[in-house]
Design a protein around this motif. Structure first.
Motif, PDB file in Angstrom:
ATOM      1  N   UNK A  15     -19.060   8.272  -0.125  1.00  0.00           N
ATOM      2  CA  UNK A  15     -19.305   9.423  -1.319  1.00  0.00           C
ATOM      3  C   UNK A  15     -19.080  10.742  -0.472  1.00  0.00           C
ATOM      4  N   UNK A  16     -18.918  10.836   0.560  1.00  0.00           N
ATOM      5  CA  UNK A  16     -18.384  12.126   1.339  1.00  0.00           C
ATOM      6  C   UNK A  16     -16.763  12.299   1.265  1.00  0.00           C
ATOM      7  N   UNK A  17     -16.018  11.153   0.814  1.00  0.00           N
ATOM      8  CA  UNK A  17     -14.644  11.215   1.139  1.00  0.00           C
ATOM      9  C   UNK A  17     -13.861  11.848  -0.222  1.00  0.00           C
ATOM     10  N   UNK A  18     -13.065  12.805  -0.093  1.00  0.00           N
ATOM     11  CA  UNK A  18     -12.167  13.301  -1.295  1.00  0.00           C
ATOM     12  C   UNK A  18     -11.402  12.233  -1.367  1.00  0.00           C
ATOM     13  N   UNK A  19     -11.537  11.471  -2.207  1.00  0.00           N
ATOM     14  CA  UNK A  19     -10.613  10.392  -2.439  1.00  0.00           C
ATOM     15  C   UNK A  19      -9.379  10.772  -2.981  1.00  0.00           C
ATOM     16  N   UNK A  20      -8.093  10.258  -2.245  1.00  0.00           N
ATOM     17  CA  UNK A  20      -6.646  10.609  -2.836  1.00  0.00           C
ATOM     18  C   UNK A  20      -6.189   9.446  -3.554  1.00  0.00           C
ATOM     19  N   UNK A  21      -6.464   8.265  -3.169  1.00  0.00           N
ATOM     20  CA  UNK A  21      -6.444   6.954  -3.881  1.00  0.00           C
ATOM     21  C   UNK A  21      -7.238   5.890  -3.313  1.00  0.00           C
ATOM     22  N   UNK A  22      -7.154   4.944  -4.345  1.00  0.00           N
ATOM     23  CA  UNK A  22      -8.198   3.856  -4.137  1.00  0.00           C
ATOM     24  C   UNK A  22      -7.398   2.389  -4.552  1.00  0.00           C
ATOM     25  N   UNK A  43       0.947  -1.110   0.139  1.00  0.00           N
ATOM     26  CA  UNK A  43       0.063   0.101  -0.036  1.00  0.00           C
ATOM     27  C   UNK A  43       0.858   1.284  -0.093  1.00  0.00           C
ATOM     28  N   UNK A  44       1.871   1.220   0.935  1.00  0.00           N
ATOM     29  CA  UNK A  44       2.812   2.523   0.816  1.00  0.00           C
ATOM     30  C   UNK A  44       3.629   2.598  -0.283  1.00  0.00           C
ATOM     31  N   UNK A  45       3.650   1.569  -1.412  1.00  0.00           N
ATOM     32  CA  UNK A  45       4.636   1.848  -2.591  1.00  0.00           C
ATOM     33  C   UNK A  45       3.324   2.498  -3.302  1.00  0.00           C
ATOM     34  N   UNK A  46       2.085   2.374  -3.318  1.00  0.00           N
ATOM     35  CA  UNK A  46       1.302   3.245  -4.009  1.00  0.00           C
ATOM     36  C   UNK A  46       0.689   4.495  -3.823  1.00  0.00           C
ATOM     37  N   UNK A  47       0.895   4.633  -2.264  1.00  0.00           N
ATOM     38  CA  UNK A  47       0.288   5.931  -1.825  1.00  0.00           C
ATOM     39  C   UNK A  47       0.989   6.555  -0.345  1.00  0.00           C
ATOM     40  N   UNK A  48       1.456   7.735  -0.490  1.00  0.00           N
ATOM     41  CA  UNK A  48       1.938   7.964   0.959  1.00  0.00           C
ATOM     42  C   UNK A  48       1.136   8.663   1.789  1.00  0.00           C
ATOM     43  N   UNK A  49      -0.173   8.436   1.486  1.00  0.00           N
ATOM     44  CA  UNK A  49      -1.451   9.128   2.297  1.00  0.00           C
ATOM     45  C   UNK A  49      -1.368   8.593   3.758  1.00  0.00           C
ATOM     46  N   UNK A  50      -1.519   9.299   4.630  1.00  0.00           N
ATOM     47  CA  UNK A  50      -1.213   9.006   6.363  1.00  0.00           C
ATOM     48  C   UNK A  50      -2.667   8.997   6.813  1.00  0.00           C
ATOM     49  N   UNK A  51      -3.647   7.765   6.725  1.00  0.00           N
ATOM     50  CA  UNK A  51      -4.809   7.931   7.574  1.00  0.00           C
ATOM     51  C   UNK A  51      -4.795   7.890   9.317  1.00  0.00           C
ATOM     52  N   UNK A  52      -5.404   8.802   9.827  1.00  0.00           N
ATOM     53  CA  UNK A  52      -5.560   8.595  11.302  1.00  0.00           C
ATOM     54  C   UNK A  52      -6.908   7.820  11.532  1.00  0.00           C
TER      55      UNK A  52
END
Ligand code: HPA
Length: 286
Positions: free
Chosen positions: A49-56, A26-35
């Motif tokens: 649908x409320x999520x501003x999606x950065x990566x899927x 997952x980290x190789x695909x996105x560096x997004x850091x969820x809390x």
């Protein structure tokens, strides 16, 4: 329907390596850091649908992730923002009745923890048992009874994940429950708090079983959530879980059938309320 059974399967002894492999992928695909981790079961698709999606990412592409075999559940992991909150959301979850083991169905929760989440928010559809419940109601879960008679922590304990004998005195975080009750009142959302009883499914309950579940203290009954929050609790993650009451379990002589189509329809109808509640709860977190 695509069912993939030939993915590399894991052994409990290799669990941490397997989690790390999924996390590295997952980290190789996105560096997004969820809390915050969300499990959007039946009835919380609206929150996706409320999520501003950065990566899927599709479950089928993630090492060791099972894939949803249930039609009402999609299978993807969304990374993005709700307001200013960084979330990772499971759109679709896994159930025991699909044939997966307890360790498999809870694997994504462990991966989300390793990705850095601090809290887990879970939704489900459930049959209502408490006296004044109505279809479409929301029940904030304040405790549970595990009638799946299995536990994802059975097997050698992995000390780096958590304790051998985890305390369960506050599986559902009291502060989050109190906040959610207040938000529901402020927003005029009919919501109760109560005890969720987990069963394996896939059959719905017999009338005698609904009666039994009520007698032992259940306010709602469903086929998910408990394995996920047990694993979250083991790893020190605070959890919040909420049910949409999609049918009423009649423990009387009245025969009333429960069909999955009605369950899904009721869940979809209640979805905007639940979406609002969980969104506000999330935004209220520091
Ligand atoms: N029983 C078990 N699981 C369920 C129910 C129910 O009545 N409704 C939705 N999920």
């Amino acid at each position: 329907m695509e069912v993939i059974y030939d993915k590399k399967s894991f052994l409990i002894e290799n669990l941490v390596e397997n989690i790390n492999e999924a996390v590295d992928f997952i980290k190789s695909k996105t560096d997004f850091k969820p809390r915050y981790g969300l499990i959007l079961g039946t009835g919380l698709g609206g929150l996706a649908r409320e999520i501003e999606v950065e990566y899927e990412l599709k479950y089928k592409d993630i090492p060791f992730f099972p894939v949803s075999t249930v039609e009402s559940h999609q299978g993807k992991l969304l990374f993005g923002r709700i307001g200013n909150k960084n979330v990772v959301a499971m759109v679709g979850r896994f159930h025991l009745y699909e044939g997966y083991s307890m360790v498999q169905i809870t694997f994504p929760v462990r991966v989300m923890k390793f990705l850095g989440i601090e809290k887990l928010l879970v939704s489900n559809a459930a049959g209502g048992l408490a006296d004044d419940m109505e279809i479409g109601d929301i029940m904030i879960i304040n405790d549970h009874i595990n009638l799946q008679l299995a536990n994802p922590l059975i097997g050698p304990n992995i000390d780096e994940l958590g304790l051998r004998f985890p305390d369960l005195s506050e599986v559902y975080d009291t502060e989050l429950i109190d906040k959610a009750v207040k938000i529901a009142a402020d927003k005029n959302i009919r919501a109760s708090t109560g005890v969720y009883v987990s069963v394996t499914g896939p059959c719905l309950e017999t009338r005698a079983e609904y009666k039994f579940i009520r007698i032992i203290g259940g306010d709602a009954v469903g086929m998910s959530t408990v394995p996920e929050v047990l694993v979250a609790n083991h790893m020190g993650l605070k959890s919040f879980a909420v049910s949409i009451i999609t049918d009423i379990g009649y423990p009387t002589e009245k025969v009333k059938k429960v069909f999955i189509e009605d369950v899904i329809a009721a869940a979809n109808k209640a979805e905007p309320k639940l979406t609002m509640l969980v969104r506000e709860l999330l935004l209220s977190m520091e």
